[in-house]
Write a protein that holds these residues in place. Structure first.
Motif, PDB file in Angstrom:
ATOM      1  N   LYS A  69      -4.601   5.813   6.095  1.00 38.86           N
ATOM      2  CA  LYS A  69      -6.055   5.960   6.001  1.00 38.86           C
ATOM      3  C   LYS A  69      -6.764   4.724   6.561  1.00 38.86           C
ATOM      4  N   ARG A  70      -6.286   3.526   6.192  1.00 40.11           N
ATOM      5  CA  ARG A  70      -6.891   2.289   6.684  1.00 40.11           C
ATOM      6  C   ARG A  70      -6.664   2.119   8.187  1.00 40.11           C
TER       7      ARG A  70
ATOM      8  N   LEU B  57       0.829  -1.197   0.000  1.00 38.99           N
ATOM      9  CA  LEU B  57       0.000   0.000   0.000  1.00 38.99           C
ATOM     10  C   LEU B  57       0.866   1.249   0.000  1.00 38.99           C
TER      11      LEU B  57
ATOM     12  N   GLU C 205      -2.458   5.507   1.935  1.00 38.52           N
ATOM     13  CA  GLU C 205      -3.549   4.536   1.997  1.00 38.52           C
ATOM     14  C   GLU C 205      -3.436   3.689   3.269  1.00 38.52           C
TER      15      GLU C 205
END
Length: 100
Positions: free
Chosen positions: A86-87, A79, A83
């Motif tokens: 964010k996750r 990733l 990202e």
């Protein structure tokens, strides 16, 4: 006439040239075959099929194609750092909402 016979005796026959070419191609293919087998998780001893002069390459390719390969765990997802962050934040939020 004697000179022509000596040259003929010293020259390689057709089968000898073919065997020499096979030996050269086999030596050139051993390293890539080893890497392929290691990455596939198959035994490196399968390289021995390449040594057979007439059918070795076909047998090696057939064994490689039809032998069941081991099931390896899936690779972790790569990733982008944004990202991933964010996750991670979404997981933290859902954990907080679940607790409260």
């Amino acid at each position: 006439m004697d000179r022509a016979m000596e040259a003929t005796d010293m020259a390689l026959g057709g089968w000898q040239v073919a065997l020499l070419m096979h030996a050269f191609l086999t030596l050139a293919a051993l390293w890539p075959a080893r890497r392929l087998l290691q990455r596939a998780g198959l035994p490196v001893a399968l390289m021995g099929w390449l040594v057979l002069p007439l059918f070795g390459w076909a047998v090696f390719a057939s064994v490689l194609a039809f032998k069941p390969w081991p099931k390896l765990p899936p690779r972790p997802e790569k990733l982008h750092p944004r990202e991933r962050l964010k996750r991670q934040r979404a997981q933290e939020r859902s954990a907080r909402n679940g607790e409260g």
